[in-house]
Design a protein around this motif. Structure first.
Motif, short mmCIF file in Angstrom:
data_model
loop_
_atom_site.label_atom_id
_atom_site.label_comp_id
_atom_site.label_asym_id
_atom_site.label_seq_id
_atom_site.Cartn_x
_atom_site.Cartn_y
_atom_site.Cartn_z
N PRO A 1 -41.69 39.47 24.62
CA PRO A 1 -42.47 40.08 25.70
C PRO A 1 -41.81 39.93 27.06
N MET A 2 -42.06 40.90 27.93
CA MET A 2 -41.53 40.86 29.27
C MET A 2 -42.34 41.82 30.12
N ALA A 3 -42.46 41.53 31.41
CA ALA A 3 -43.15 42.47 32.29
C ALA A 3 -42.52 42.39 33.67
N GLY A 4 -42.63 43.48 34.40
CA GLY A 4 -42.08 43.49 35.75
C GLY A 4 -42.56 44.73 36.46
N ASN B 1 -36.81 41.17 39.70
CA ASN B 1 -37.38 40.02 39.01
C ASN B 1 -38.35 40.44 37.93
N THR C 1 -43.45 47.32 30.88
CA THR C 1 -43.41 46.33 29.81
C THR C 1 -42.08 46.43 29.06
N ALA D 1 -46.19 37.06 30.34
CA ALA D 1 -45.74 38.44 30.10
C ALA D 1 -46.47 39.03 28.90
N LEU E 1 -46.69 48.60 36.78
CA LEU E 1 -46.19 47.60 35.84
C LEU E 1 -45.37 48.23 34.74
N ILE F 1 -41.04 38.76 34.55
CA ILE F 1 -41.65 37.57 33.97
C ILE F 1 -41.51 37.64 32.45
N LEU G 1 -48.10 39.98 39.70
CA LEU G 1 -47.90 41.24 38.98
C LEU G 1 -49.27 41.64 38.47
#
Lengths: 279, 260
Positions: B54-57, A202, B73, A209, B71, A204, A184
């Motif tokens: 926190p999270m990302a994808g 999916n 958030t 993250a 990206l 993270i 990513l």
């Protein structure tokens, strides 16, 4: 929720309860206890030498999170030599071994977050994180660690472990394809990516993250390489998968492409069936 | 708290803000996914806060391979200037010890934006309904006093049902009535804060249970659309909301062939 046999993961229930206690009488003592707990859980970056506590100039910051990622950086990168520990991130939470925060440098072998700097090229730094960072500390960790390096010309690379059970794909993955990497990257990252990007749906979570979100919001070029593996303990095959992630940084970071088995043995653990229902 | 994606802060003066409460079934968040995805709303900023996990994808609303690698958030702001609409999407739970601080930051951000009104999409445990609530529609609304004056009549005309108050002591007649939204997360507290701060806020919630809440999200968003008219309702059938690609595989990966 159980993933592998015997392993139970705590999964948050989506059903959220109303928090009625929150607005009841908050007296001075409650406030003080709350402040003390917050202070105890705060994250701090500490340096070995007292001299330079301003922003360190840094062109490449590599962060390793998880047993395999940290094992990889230790066996393949740090073992080449030329790195010195310059600082650590001190924090305390329920999973720390000591009952309160210790502000002394971590002992090798203890879970910790240690910052290394390359001796001949001090603008290349690495953070190897083997300790547990709690949910409420993740944001602060990213802020503090990224806040102590200069943003100008900085690129961040994060290596992070993940269990294969978390990877969702419409066609079932056979055992042959694991472990594998997915990446990513932030909007400002223009470098090459060594593996396919992580497909929706999916996501993270965790430290990788938090770091990636911080970099995205502050427009720092960053890439996360997440390694999905079906092995829960540190294992040499999984560690080897990370080689592709650092190949693009070979100019800045020297890698020992084939570490000897003595080196690898220090960081891997053979799965021993300690006890099961049948013995 | 709000950090813009581009240079300079966009202005939300005179806009309507729609935001979710992280609540049972995540219905508010699912409904907002439908709005953002169908209206193709561009992202204008992030809510950069330590109060959320926190999270990302990658881009959950991707329409093609090109925009799939953007990206995303855990809390982002999308805007549609023609409809004067701004949407805050929250994708992760609020950290337990930071709930109050999050509410405070949200209220102060809402006040600073100069919005016309705020709409909070939420849900409540279906199993906690009392006898009156078991009958009829499972959708409810709440309006803060400042919005009641403006929209109260319209909402009545639409036939909406206000969220009932519950007795503090159920078996004692004439006991004090209070608002009770179990499973609603910060809904009740945020609504109360907005009443105190004189902010125009509407809450639209649905009674549901955990499970496959896609149908609940559609019900809630169609209900909201009756009032806000975000999309025109066709004469026949219902509004065609676009399901985002991030809704795939909600219940896990494909089935391993070896089990057969």
């Amino acid at each position: 929720m159980a993933t592998f046999f015997g392993e139970v993961l705590s999964v948050y229930s989506r059903a959220v309860e109303e928090d009625d206690d929150d607005d009841l009488t908050q007296n001075e003592e409650d406030e003080q206890i709350r402040r003390e707990i917050e202070e105890k859980r705060s994250v701090r970056v500490q340096w070995m030498s007292q001299t330079d506590t301003r922003s360190v100039s840094c062109s490449h910051l590599i962060i390793a999170v998880g047993l395999n990622a940290t094992g990889f950086t230790s066996a393949y990168v740090l073992s080449c030599g030329g790195w010195s520990a310059v600082g650590w991130v001190s924090l305390w939470n329920e999973r720390s071994h000591s009952s309160s925060r210790t502000d002394s440098a971590p002992v090798p072998g203890q879970p910790a977050c240690v910052l290394y700097q390359q001796e001949h090229n001090p603008s290349v730094m690495m953070c190897v994180c083997t300790c547990y960072v709690a949910e409420d500390q993740l944001f602060q960790w990213a802020e503090k660690v990224l806040g102590c390096v200069q943003k100008r010309a900085l690129t961040v690379t994060v290596l992070s472990d993940c269990v294969l059970a978390e990877y969702k794909a419409s066609d079932y993955l056979s055992g042959n394809s694991t472990p594998f990497l997915r990446a990513l990257k932030t909007a400002t990252y223009t470098g090459a990516v060594a593996c396919p990007l992580l497909e929706q749906p999916n996501i993270i979570t965790g430290l990788s993250a938090a770091v990636l979100s911080h970099c995205q919001v502050h427009q720092i070029p960053a890439v996360v390489y997440q390694c999905y593996s079906d092995v829960t303990h540190p294992d040499s095959v999984t560690m080897e998968t990370y080689k592709a992630a650092l190949t693009g940084l070979s100019a800045a970071v020297k890698m020992n492409r084939c570490p000897t088995s003595e080196i690898l043995q220090k960081f891997t653990r053979v799965s021993e069936v300690q006890s099961n229902l049948y013995t | 708290m709000f950090i813009s994606t581009g240079s300079g802060d966009p202005s939300f003066k005179g806009f309507t803000l729609i935001m979710p409460a992280v609540s049972v079934g995540n219905v508010g968040q699912l409904a907002l996914d439908l709005i953002i995805s169908t209206l193709n709303m561009p992202k204008v900023g992030y809510l950069h806060t330590d109060c959320l996990i926190p999270m990302a994808g990658n881009n959950p609303y991707a329409t093609s391979a090109e925009d799939a690698s953007q990206l995303s958030t855990n809390a982002e702001v999308y805007s549609h200037s023609d409809l004067k609409l701004v949407v805050l999407q929250i994708r992760t739970p609020i950290i337990q010890t930071k709930v109050r601080s999050f509410r405070k930051s949200l209220v102060s951000w809402i006040k600073s934006c100069g919005l016309v009104k705020t709409v909070l999409l939420s849900s409540s445990h279906a199993y906690q309904r009392d006898d009156r609530q078991l009958l009829g529609t499972s959708l409810r609304y709440l309006l803060t006093p400042s919005l009641q004056k403006v929209e109260g009549q319209r909402v009545e005309e639409l036939g909406w049902r206000e969220m009932e108050r519950i007795s503090v002591f159920p078996d004692i007649p004439d006991s004090e009535q209070r608002l009770y939204i179990p499973g609603g997360g910060v809904t009740k507290a945020l609504y109360t804060d907005c009443c105190t701060e004189d902010i125009s806020m509407a809450v639209a919630l649905i009674f549901c249970s955990e499970g496959d809440n896609i149908a609940d999200a559609f019900m809630l968003i169609n209900h909201l659309n009756d009032w806000l008219r975000l999309l025109e309702k066709p004469t026949q059938g219902s509004v065609q909301w676009r399901v985002p690609p991030s809704w795939s595989l909600l219940f896990g990966s494909g089935i391993p062939p070896l089990i057969f």
